[in-house]
Scaffold this active site. Structure first.
Site, PDB file in Angstrom:
ATOM      1  N   GLU A 191       8.357   3.560   4.334  1.00  0.00           N
ATOM      2  CA  GLU A 191       9.115   2.753   5.297  1.00  0.00           C
ATOM      3  C   GLU A 191       8.112   2.308   6.345  1.00  0.00           C
ATOM      4  OE1 GLU A 191      12.042   1.692   4.815  1.00  0.00           O
ATOM      5  OE2 GLU A 191      12.451   2.931   3.070  1.00  0.00           O
ATOM      6  N   CYS A 216      11.114   1.425  14.946  1.00  0.00           N
ATOM      7  CA  CYS A 216      10.843   0.428  13.913  1.00  0.00           C
ATOM      8  C   CYS A 216      11.969  -0.589  13.866  1.00  0.00           C
ATOM      9  CB  CYS A 216      10.693   1.111  12.570  1.00  0.00           C
ATOM     10  SG  CYS A 216      12.040   2.235  12.261  1.00  0.00           S
TER      11      CYS A 216
HETATM   12  P1  NAD Z   1       0.475   4.440  11.711  1.00  0.00           P
HETATM   13  O1  NAD Z   1       0.561   3.655  10.464  1.00  0.00           O
HETATM   14  O2  NAD Z   1      -0.620   4.152  12.653  1.00  0.00           O
HETATM   15  O3  NAD Z   1       0.359   6.006  11.352  1.00  0.00           O
HETATM   16  C1  NAD Z   1       1.315   6.624  10.523  1.00  0.00           C
HETATM   17  C2  NAD Z   1       0.679   7.868   9.918  1.00  0.00           C
HETATM   18  O4  NAD Z   1      -0.287   7.452   8.946  1.00  0.00           O
HETATM   19  C3  NAD Z   1      -0.075   8.739  10.921  1.00  0.00           C
HETATM   20  O5  NAD Z   1       0.149  10.101  10.618  1.00  0.00           O
HETATM   21  C4  NAD Z   1      -1.519   8.353  10.655  1.00  0.00           C
HETATM   22  O6  NAD Z   1      -2.449   9.328  11.045  1.00  0.00           O
HETATM   23  C5  NAD Z   1      -1.481   8.192   9.149  1.00  0.00           C
HETATM   24  N1  NAD Z   1      -2.596   7.461   8.541  1.00  0.00           N
HETATM   25  C6  NAD Z   1      -3.306   6.438   9.040  1.00  0.00           C
HETATM   26  N2  NAD Z   1      -4.234   6.050   8.135  1.00  0.00           N
HETATM   27  C7  NAD Z   1      -4.090   6.828   7.036  1.00  0.00           C
HETATM   28  C8  NAD Z   1      -4.736   6.919   5.780  1.00  0.00           C
HETATM   29  N3  NAD Z   1      -5.701   6.072   5.434  1.00  0.00           N
HETATM   30  N4  NAD Z   1      -4.330   7.857   4.906  1.00  0.00           N
HETATM   31  C9  NAD Z   1      -3.322   8.697   5.219  1.00  0.00           C
HETATM   32  N5  NAD Z   1      -2.674   8.660   6.396  1.00  0.00           N
HETATM   33  C10 NAD Z   1      -3.047   7.734   7.292  1.00  0.00           C
HETATM   34  O7  NAD Z   1       1.908   4.311  12.434  1.00  0.00           O
HETATM   35  P2  NAD Z   1       2.373   4.867  13.837  1.00  0.00           P
HETATM   36  O8  NAD Z   1       1.693   4.106  14.913  1.00  0.00           O
HETATM   37  O9  NAD Z   1       2.329   6.349  13.870  1.00  0.00           O
HETATM   38  O10 NAD Z   1       3.920   4.448  13.788  1.00  0.00           O
HETATM   39  C11 NAD Z   1       4.339   3.161  14.104  1.00  0.00           C
HETATM   40  C12 NAD Z   1       4.597   2.355  12.855  1.00  0.00           C
HETATM   41  O11 NAD Z   1       5.543   3.023  12.040  1.00  0.00           O
HETATM   42  C13 NAD Z   1       5.223   1.004  13.159  1.00  0.00           C
HETATM   43  O12 NAD Z   1       4.630   0.036  12.340  1.00  0.00           O
HETATM   44  C14 NAD Z   1       6.684   1.199  12.812  1.00  0.00           C
HETATM   45  O13 NAD Z   1       7.377   0.024  12.470  1.00  0.00           O
HETATM   46  C15 NAD Z   1       6.586   2.144  11.661  1.00  0.00           C
HETATM   47  N6  NAD Z   1       7.828   2.876  11.465  1.00  0.00           N
HETATM   48  C16 NAD Z   1       8.653   2.459  10.465  1.00  0.00           C
HETATM   49  C17 NAD Z   1       9.855   3.103  10.258  1.00  0.00           C
HETATM   50  C18 NAD Z   1      10.794   2.658   9.173  1.00  0.00           C
HETATM   51  O14 NAD Z   1      11.737   3.374   8.876  1.00  0.00           O
HETATM   52  N7  NAD Z   1      10.565   1.498   8.569  1.00  0.00           N
HETATM   53  C19 NAD Z   1      10.203   4.191  11.058  1.00  0.00           C
HETATM   54  C20 NAD Z   1       9.318   4.604  12.054  1.00  0.00           C
HETATM   55  C21 NAD Z   1       8.131   3.932  12.243  1.00  0.00           C
END
Ligand code: NAD
Length: 539
Positions: free
Chosen positions: A294, A328
């Site tokens: 998501e 989100c």
């Molecule tokens: P992010 O993508 O920066 O990080 C999410 C997670 O991914 C973190 O734990 C991060 O450390 C990890 N990560 C980053 N690079 C990685 C890699 N190469 N391999 C494995 N893990 C990795 O997101 P964020 O800033 O924590 O959250 C905000 C984002 O999440 C926004 O884009 C928001 O829309 C989205 N979001 C979506 C939903 C949904 O249900 N669609 C819900 C909540 C948040």
């Protein structure tokens, strides 16, 4: 081995506590916030039930008072990642073979602990670490996570009961709802404690073991969740927690042949990168990993000329600015007909004038700070863009004490500009004012402006208009609202998830999601097998 098919307590949505002035619950959460604010916690990786303090740490500070240290998080290196994968693999067989109702018992107990003695702890950690108001923490860390846990247990039992409807004479057909044939990698974002918990717990409920990498900015609340799951009796090795910079953990985990699935929530770019890594490794896996993600959103509100301006303005304020626009599902682009614009503008401006912004420890604040300096700097750039258009309210950033971005309402001239198309993930809402005769054209604009398709809302009193929007925007949102803000989905009521660049739309907290963590085995048994190879038609 199960020797009964127990029923499950019927789940009902957890009531939201109101924390009214003078109430016992308000006094209790304020006490817990004060206790946690006075501590600096050392947060370890947790591998096979062992707390692993690596000595390589990052600091977690309060976003709403960034000089205030909350925790040191101990980061995993390659050795810890390797140990976490090994622990998950070692625990897999025993966990999968545990009777399903014993697994359910762990998560039902976790839900009740969270509803009771752990509620303040998890809420307070979410307030301090992720800058949520008490209400935002309550609906996330307490209510939504309790709902995820309870409803999923009930959905899981229903799935187990799914069996082939037909049996030819002399045969018996069964489905076994096995877990995946490898560990699940759960990767969670900073913004919802409930999502973080669910990303790890949903696959585990279905009998999988998990390597969980939460965002370090959510570490205070996730650490409470880890302790809560332990208190609920989750066996060692079922959920192994590794902290770290994304690729440092992600790349070695995704390279493992045992990878059974990815349960991700976060940004679109990170998810696409992980999918690419899986693609590059595809020949090395023992199975095709299930990929559930998501991701980002650019959530809309489109108003018809018949909309109620008062309801629309409140939806913009609540949907756009609660939790500083870091949901989100937050309303981020609004389409308003010119007949309504003056009233809606004035109402939004007036409400934003009344809203208080500040430290989460002051319960009178409606909004607080954005999560960290990186987000703050990104939002400052969007504010610069906003000032090239017409800033109706807000428009400034204050980073001295905390990472504060003023709730900002902008009127843009170009409906396809960056402010209307890109995910900002902060308290900046952009409005495009369209000529009221151009309703149908505006619906096409809404559909085609952004690559995302997570949430959206239509405001109208005209039933034909509601129908036109519902149809024209069928692909533009996985969660669509009529005369309501596009945030606040409730487990069991509005299954949540989006399509296009917003994710695989596997609907968190719904049977659709649980099915992804199950790999059914079909068993056909023939009671009296034939003993002659010849068919009758051979004569
Ligand atoms: P992010 O993508 O920066 O990080 C999410 C997670 O991914 C973190 O734990 C991060 O450390 C990890 N990560 C980053 N690079 C990685 C890699 N190469 N391999 C494995 N893990 C990795 O997101 P964020 O800033 O924590 O959250 C905000 C984002 O999440 C926004 O884009 C928001 O829309 C989205 N979001 C979506 C939903 C949904 O249900 N669609 C819900 C909540 C948040």
């Amino acid at each position: 081995m199960s020797i009964s098919i127990p029923s499950i307590p019927r789940p009902v949505n957890e009531p939201v506590r109101s924390y009214l002035p003078g109430s016992a619950e308000r006094a209790s959460i304020q006490r817990e916030v004060a206790i946690q604010a006075a501590e600096v916690v050392e947060i370890p990786c947790v591998i096979d039930g062992v707390d692993v303090y690596t000595g390589r740490t990052v600091a977690v500070t309060m976003p709403s008072a960034h000089g205030h240290l909350l925790a040191h998080v101990h980061l995993a290196g390659p050795a810890e990642v390797e140990r976490a994968v090994r622990a998950s693999e070692q625990a897999r067989e025993e966990w999968a073979n545990l009777p399903w109702e014993a697994r359910v018992g762990v998560f039902l107990k976790a839900a009740d602990l969270l509803a009771g003695p752990w509620r303040d702890r998890v809420n307070a950690a979410t307030m301090l670490g992720q800058a949520k108001t008490v209400h935002q923490a309550e609906i996330d860390a307490a209510c939504e996570l309790i709902d995820f846990l309870k409803f999923n247990c009930s959905f899981y039992r229903d799935i187990l009961a799914e069996q082939p409807p037909e049996h030819s004479a002399g045969t018996w057909n069964r489905l076994e709802h096995r877990p995946l044939d490898g560990f699940v990698f759960a990767v969670s974002p900073f913004n919802f404690t409930s999502i973080a918990g669910n990303l790890a717990c949903a696959p585990a409920l279905a009998g999988n073991t998990v390597v969980w990498k939460p965002a370090t900015t959510s570490a205070l609340a996730c650490w409470q969740l880890i302790r809560l799951l332990r208190a609920a009796g989750l066996p060692d090795g079922v959920v192994n927690v590794v902290w770290g910079h994304g690729p440092d953990v992600g790349d070695p985990v995704l390279a493992r042949p045992e990878l059974g699935g990815i349960h991700f929530t976060g940004s679109t770019g990170v998810f696409q990168g992980m999918w690419r890594t899986v693609g590059a490794n595809i020949a090395n896996y023992r199975q095709y990993p299930r990929i559930v993600g998501e991701t980002g959103g650019k959530d809309f509100i489109v108003a018809h000329p018949s909309a109620d301006p008062a309801a629309l303005a409140v939806a913009i304020v609540r949907g756009g600015y609660e939790y500083q626009g870091q949901k989100c599902s937050a309303a981020s682009r609004v389409y308003i007909p010119d007949n309504l614009w003056p009233e809606v503008r004035d109402r939004v401006r007036a409400m934003l004038g009344e809203i208080k912004q500040g430290d989460v420890r002051d319960l009178g604040n409606f909004v607080s700070a954005v999560i960290d300096e990186r987000a703050f700097r990104r939002h400052q750039q969007y504010l610069e863009l906003a000032h090239l258009d017409e800033v109706v309210a807000g428009g400034h950033a204050h980073g001295e004490v905390g990472w504060y971005i003023e709730p900002t309402f902008v009127r843009v001239g170009d409906p396809k500009c960056k402010l209307m198309a890109e995910e900002i993930f902060g308290p900046i809402v952009s409005a495009y004012v369209y000529p009221e005769a151009e309703w149908l054209h505006t619906l096409r604009l809404v559909d085609q402006t952004s690559p995302y398709a997570l949430t959206g809302a239509v405001f109208a009193r005209d039933r034909y208009a509601i129908q036109q929007a519902t149809q024209a925007l069928r692909g533009a949102a996985g969660n669509f609202y009529v005369n309501d803000k596009p945030t606040g989905a409730v487990v069991g009521q509005q299954p949540f998830g989006g399509g296009r660049a917003s994710g695989t739309n596997d609907k968190a907290g719904a049977p659709h999601n649980l099915l992804r963590w199950i790999s059914p085995r079909t068993i056909k048994e023939t009671f009296v097998p034939p003993t002659d190879w010849r068919y009758g038609f051979l004569g």
